[in-house]
Design a protein around this motif. Sequence first.
Motif, PDB file in Angstrom:
ATOM      1  N   GLY A 208      95.365 171.557 129.755  1.00 20.11           N
ATOM      2  CA  GLY A 208      94.798 171.750 131.000  1.00 20.11           C
ATOM      3  C   GLY A 208      94.938 171.448 132.261  1.00 20.11           C
ATOM      4  N   VAL A 209      96.189 170.684 131.915  1.00 21.31           N
ATOM      5  CA  VAL A 209      96.566 170.492 134.119  1.00 21.31           C
ATOM      6  C   VAL A 209      96.998 172.163 134.286  1.00 21.31           C
ATOM      7  N   GLU A 210      97.344 173.068 133.552  1.00 21.62           N
ATOM      8  CA  GLU A 210      98.446 174.692 134.194  1.00 21.62           C
ATOM      9  C   GLU A 210      96.495 174.713 134.228  1.00 21.62           C
ATOM     10  N   ASN A 211      95.337 174.427 133.743  1.00 26.59           N
ATOM     11  CA  ASN A 211      94.646 175.675 133.357  1.00 26.59           C
ATOM     12  C   ASN A 211      93.447 174.774 134.999  1.00 26.59           C
ATOM     13  N   ARG A 212      93.752 173.827 135.485  1.00 25.41           N
ATOM     14  CA  ARG A 212      93.083 173.202 136.473  1.00 25.41           C
ATOM     15  C   ARG A 212      93.358 173.470 137.421  1.00 25.41           C
ATOM     16  N   ILE A 213      94.817 173.603 137.631  1.00 31.24           N
ATOM     17  CA  ILE A 213      95.233 174.306 138.974  1.00 31.24           C
ATOM     18  C   ILE A 213      95.171 175.711 138.943  1.00 31.24           C
ATOM     19  N   LEU A 214      94.781 176.421 137.771  1.00 31.94           N
ATOM     20  CA  LEU A 214      94.980 178.185 138.271  1.00 31.94           C
ATOM     21  C   LEU A 214      93.634 177.877 138.667  1.00 31.94           C
ATOM     22  N   ASN A 215      92.648 176.811 137.961  1.00 28.15           N
ATOM     23  CA  ASN A 215      91.503 177.902 138.283  1.00 28.15           C
ATOM     24  C   ASN A 215      90.703 176.976 140.001  1.00 28.15           C
ATOM     25  N   LEU A 216      91.501 175.694 140.107  1.00 31.49           N
ATOM     26  CA  LEU A 216      91.778 175.524 142.257  1.00 31.49           C
ATOM     27  C   LEU A 216      91.751 176.785 142.188  1.00 31.49           C
ATOM     28  N   ALA A 217      93.782 178.158 142.281  1.00 33.59           N
ATOM     29  CA  ALA A 217      93.906 178.842 143.100  1.00 33.59           C
ATOM     30  C   ALA A 217      92.705 179.866 142.968  1.00 33.59           C
ATOM     31  N   VAL A 218      91.760 180.105 142.284  1.00 35.91           N
ATOM     32  CA  VAL A 218      90.293 180.869 142.056  1.00 35.91           C
ATOM     33  C   VAL A 218      89.510 180.156 142.770  1.00 35.91           C
ATOM     34  N   ASN A 219      89.330 179.350 142.665  1.00 41.01           N
ATOM     35  CA  ASN A 219      87.340 178.690 143.539  1.00 41.01           C
ATOM     36  C   ASN A 219      88.292 178.375 145.377  1.00 41.01           C
ATOM     37  N   GLU A 220      89.326 177.101 145.161  1.00 35.56           N
ATOM     38  CA  GLU A 220      89.438 177.015 146.506  1.00 35.56           C
ATOM     39  C   GLU A 220      90.427 177.464 147.392  1.00 35.56           C
ATOM     40  N   LYS A 221      90.317 178.067 146.647  1.00 32.82           N
ATOM     41  CA  LYS A 221      91.477 179.957 147.802  1.00 32.82           C
ATOM     42  C   LYS A 221      92.050 179.368 148.679  1.00 32.82           C
ATOM     43  N   PRO A 222      93.405 178.293 147.828  1.00 28.33           N
ATOM     44  CA  PRO A 222      94.117 177.698 149.320  1.00 28.33           C
ATOM     45  C   PRO A 222      94.193 178.682 150.726  1.00 28.33           C
ATOM     46  N   LYS A 223      95.284 178.538 151.460  1.00 30.86           N
ATOM     47  CA  LYS A 223      95.682 178.759 152.789  1.00 30.86           C
ATOM     48  C   LYS A 223      96.905 179.119 152.411  1.00 30.86           C
ATOM     49  N   THR A 224      97.471 177.953 152.378  1.00 29.69           N
ATOM     50  CA  THR A 224      98.672 177.718 152.230  1.00 29.69           C
ATOM     51  C   THR A 224      99.297 177.481 150.420  1.00 29.69           C
ATOM     52  N   LYS A 225     100.646 176.881 150.605  1.00 25.60           N
ATOM     53  CA  LYS A 225     100.794 176.013 149.095  1.00 25.60           C
ATOM     54  C   LYS A 225     101.169 174.344 150.027  1.00 25.60           C
ATOM     55  N   ARG A 226     101.208 174.141 150.781  1.00 21.91           N
ATOM     56  CA  ARG A 226     100.707 172.186 150.986  1.00 21.91           C
ATOM     57  C   ARG A 226      99.294 172.302 150.920  1.00 21.91           C
TER      58      ARG A 226
END
Length: 310
Positions: A208-226
């Motif tokens: 569940g945690v790892e899937n949430r991380i992937l969804n955030l990557a797609v939906n939020e499109k962060p510019k940096t790792k920080r």
Amino acid sequence: MKSLLHITNGDSFTEKLQTLPLKGDIITWREMLCEGKTLSTVGSESFWKTRFEFLNKNYKVSKSWFVEKTLKEYRSLCNHKQQDQIVLWFEYDLFCQVNMLAVLSWLKTHRRHAEISLVCSGKEDESDKLYALNELSDEKLIALYENRTVLSQDDIEYADYVWQLYCSDNPIRLENLTDYKNYKFDYLADAVKAHLQRFPAIKNGLNGVENRILNLAVNEKPKTKREFLGKILSNQGMYGFGDSQYERMLSTMKPLFSSFSPVRLNKQGKEVIQGKSNFYAQIRDSEAYLGGALKYNFLYNTASNRILKL
């Protein structure tokens, strides 16, 4: 005058507690028992040996740091034998709830005659927000302290029982618990549910945690790792993990990303998130434990919210 001991959930709250006009000594419980292998015999030599091996291997914690920070504080707890009132300060999240269970298990064995009470922050107003102790005002903390929950022997026995189940090699026994409402732990049922969702999902091998991380990557499109880590931390719900824990997760999930600056999934990452590809075989770690259970010996069925043994 009754003598008093406070046991806190971490250093930052200990510092805050020291500024409040409350009597008593303070011990900080410096552990993260929600991660890595745990033994039910809290405080035993084998318990600390198991914990040090995990922290050393996965977080490069040195022996001197472990002795200085964790064992010294634990020995101080052992030496506080006289207090007839012990107050636990913990929070609603999984990180805190697991530590709380372990402390209560230890107290059940070693402080049978003390009055144990609990201050547990979480839902503190009409909003849906769950609050950490450090987010509350001094007045609110003193009010919580004055209205703290005195735990009965039954409550303490139950906490110890849940701890034994957490440390057992089969999480299905934990899944079958339904009687939380009979005891004074408002957030334990949700924390256990969050814990069970950390076993890999059938559909794509990520939990569940790892899937949430992937969804955030797609939906939020962060510019940096920080920026990505910041979004993960503020959207983690019931877990209460720190950035070093998420850094470690990201390193195991690295094959699903083409870049962390900006944050982008690669072809496999996109297929995994869509359930078209299964990452179980690649992420599987035969030495990864959640409590007493091997993480990859069980699967979580998101359709039925049930655990299956492989």
